[in-house]
Design an enzyme around this catalytic site. Structure first.
Site, PDB file in Angstrom:
ATOM      1  N   GLU A 214      20.004  22.357  -1.884  1.00 10.46           N
ATOM      2  CA  GLU A 214      21.380  21.967  -1.572  1.00 10.46           C
ATOM      3  C   GLU A 214      21.548  21.402  -0.162  1.00 10.46           C
ATOM      4  O   GLU A 214      22.290  21.942   0.654  1.00 10.46           O
ATOM      5  CB  GLU A 214      22.322  23.151  -1.779  1.00 10.46           C
ATOM      6  N   GLU A 407      20.672  26.497 -10.569  1.00 10.15           N
ATOM      7  CA  GLU A 407      21.720  27.473 -10.253  1.00 10.15           C
ATOM      8  C   GLU A 407      22.927  27.181 -11.121  1.00 10.15           C
ATOM      9  O   GLU A 407      23.325  26.033 -11.291  1.00 10.15           O
ATOM     10  CB  GLU A 407      22.146  27.415  -8.779  1.00 10.15           C
TER      11      GLU A 407
END
Length: 501
Positions: A214, A407
């Site tokens: 991320e 995720e």
């Protein structure tokens, strides 16, 4: 209002008589007709069950991150990270919470792997704490740095759980931040050196490495708004350069892993791309989404896949665009084996002929539903559209033909009942809806190979501290007692069926 009974016409009456006569004419009469209907219903249920299954060999896992679960921040030579510094700075995190202990996974990993085994997990995503291996980010390697990961990996493999390793999940060694962190090009080089050492040591057991996690959140929240570590509020030009050095670090790390890992090792990254989703599934809005997913992710995911910044991105930044060389861009676009997609929300897009880009992002109204975390709006369609669009727009060399949901999950206001249970039905609702859309994708041939639920455990949730719980296992942070929630039973049944539950 009570609905009145409708009168039966002659035609309707005749149809009913015909059905009854037909049933009576069957061998065994009405009873046989009922049996036939029952068998048809059972067959329909069986077909429905088969239709709800995921492909054979689909991987079911969970994900965690080093600073969020390990604790033991001073153990065995670990150096401080930017999150140690940030969380100990008054006013930066909820209630001043830190990851000093977190889930104490460093000492309780066997218990936690036992939870994974009980669930039936076939894979587990974890991250390495860079400052455990190199306490100051570079220089002398910590001789005890790999001990914990060696023990954990051996236990995972004994349990037949495949490890997926992330090299950087936001916990930059503080010593590197003191030298400028990702504002300094040297950090990208230091990251590649660290990646080489980890790949050489662990690739006998780890076959899938993700360089970074991320980058969009890390850079924009850590260097732009300052709400995450290292807590800086830089201008647009500086943030763009930080982003460039971060994707450069990824590219150099890919090259380092290729050079030092065992044969057969696969390399990718975990991308929390803007989860572009057509607001209505019509041709014009789908075409808008195809344009938007590339442009809205130009700063990170697109440049990593293509080795170039889009013209629109550079035009938008103008004089604030990052400085780069052709050699750097080639490294950034290094071929990938797979991509991890971190998807929580949807970013809805519509066609817009008046826009130069051909699309417009749809702003959510104040009434739009969200989970316990206000940012976590509900948009399950993203788990269909994002992997579909990625796989259609990019190639195998760009990591788009082997995808993982690395995720997905949500926060909930989890409360233990007097009997010691947690009935997180809202989390089950969220997961079931998202998994249904994922099933839609794989049923159409979208190459998603596995799903990692965030998260196995309630953990340290960055600036939210321990205020927001994302785990399917409740953790009492005072006693470290683990209690599987109702969502754990739901996920276990999904895994058992290899299908929706």
């Amino acid at each position: 209002m009570k609905r009145m009974a409708e009168p039966i016409s002659r035609r309707k009456f005749g149809q009913l008589l015909g059905v009854a006569a037909g049933a009576a004419a069957l061998p065994g009469g009405v009873a046989a007709a009922r049996a036939q209907n029952s068998n048809e219903a059972q067959g329909s249920e069986a077909m429905s069950g088969a239709a709800r299954k995921f492909p054979e060999g689909f991987l079911w896992g969970s994900a965690t991150a080093s600073y969020q679960v390990e604790g033991a921040v001073h153990a065995d030579g670990r150096g401080p990270s930017i999150w140690d510094t940030f969380s100990h700075t008054p006013g930066k995190t909820h209630n001043g919470d830190t990851g000093d202990v977190a889930d104490d996974h460093y000492h309780r990993y066997k218990e936690d792997i036992g939870l994974m085994t009980e669930l039936g997990l076939t894979t587990y995503r974890f991250s390495i704490a860079w400052s455990r291996i190199f306490p100051t980010g570079t220089g002398a390697r910590n001789p005890k740095g790999f001990d914990f990961y060696d023990r954990m990996l051996d236990t995972l493999l004994e349990a037949k759980i495949a490890p997926y390793c992330t090299l950087f999940h936001w916990d930059l060694p503080q010593a590197l931040e003191d030298k400028g962190g990702w504002r300094n090009r040297d950090t990208a080089k230091a990251f590649a050196d660290y990646a080489a050492v980890v790949a050489e040591h662990l690739s006998d057991r780890v076959k899938h490495f993700m360089t970074v996690n991320e980058l969009s959140s890390y850079v924009n929240l850590g260097y732009g708004t300052g709400v995450f570590a290292p807590g800086l509020k830089l201008g647009r030009k500086e943030v763009a350069q930080v982003a460039h050095y971060a994707v450069l670090g990824h590219g150099w790390a890919v090259e380092a892993i290729r050079a030092h890992a065992k044969p057969g090792t696969k390399v990718g990254f975990a991308d929390n791309l803007t989860a572009v989703t057509p607001v209505i599934e019509t041709e014009e809005h789908i075409e808008a989404a195809k344009k938007a997913i590339r442009e809205e992710n130009a700063m990170f995911g697109t440049v990593i896949r293509e080795g170039k910044y889009t013209d629109a991105y550079l035009k938008k930044l103008g004089a604030d665009a990052p400085k780069f060389t052709a050699e750097e861009m080639k490294a950034i676009g290094s071929p990938l084996d797979f991509t991890g997609l971190n998807i929580y929300t949807a970013a809805f897009v519509r066609a817009d002929a008046s826009s130069e880009l051909g699309y417009a992002m749809v702003k959510e109204p104040a009434s739009y539903p969200h989970m316990y975390s206000e940012w976590l709006t509900v948009g399950p369609e993203a788990l269909y559209w994002v992997p579909k669009l990625v796989s259609e727009l990019w190639t195998a060399e760009q990591g788009a033909k082997e995808l993982y949901i690395t995720e997905n999950g949500c926060s909930s206001a989890d409360v233990l009942t007097p009997e010691g249970r947690v009935y997180d039905s809202d989390r089950i609702m969220y997961l079931r809806n998202y998994m249904t859309q994922l099933h839609r994708a794989v049923s159409e041939g979208v190459p998603v190979k596995g799903y990692f639920l965030w998260s196995l455990l309630d953990n340290y949730e960055w600036a939210d501290g321990y205020n927001k719980r994302f785990g399917i296992t409740y953790v009492d942070f005072e006693t470290q007692k683990r209690t599987p929630k109702l969502s754990s039973a739901f996920y276990k049944e999904v895994i058992r069926r290899n299908g929706l539950a």
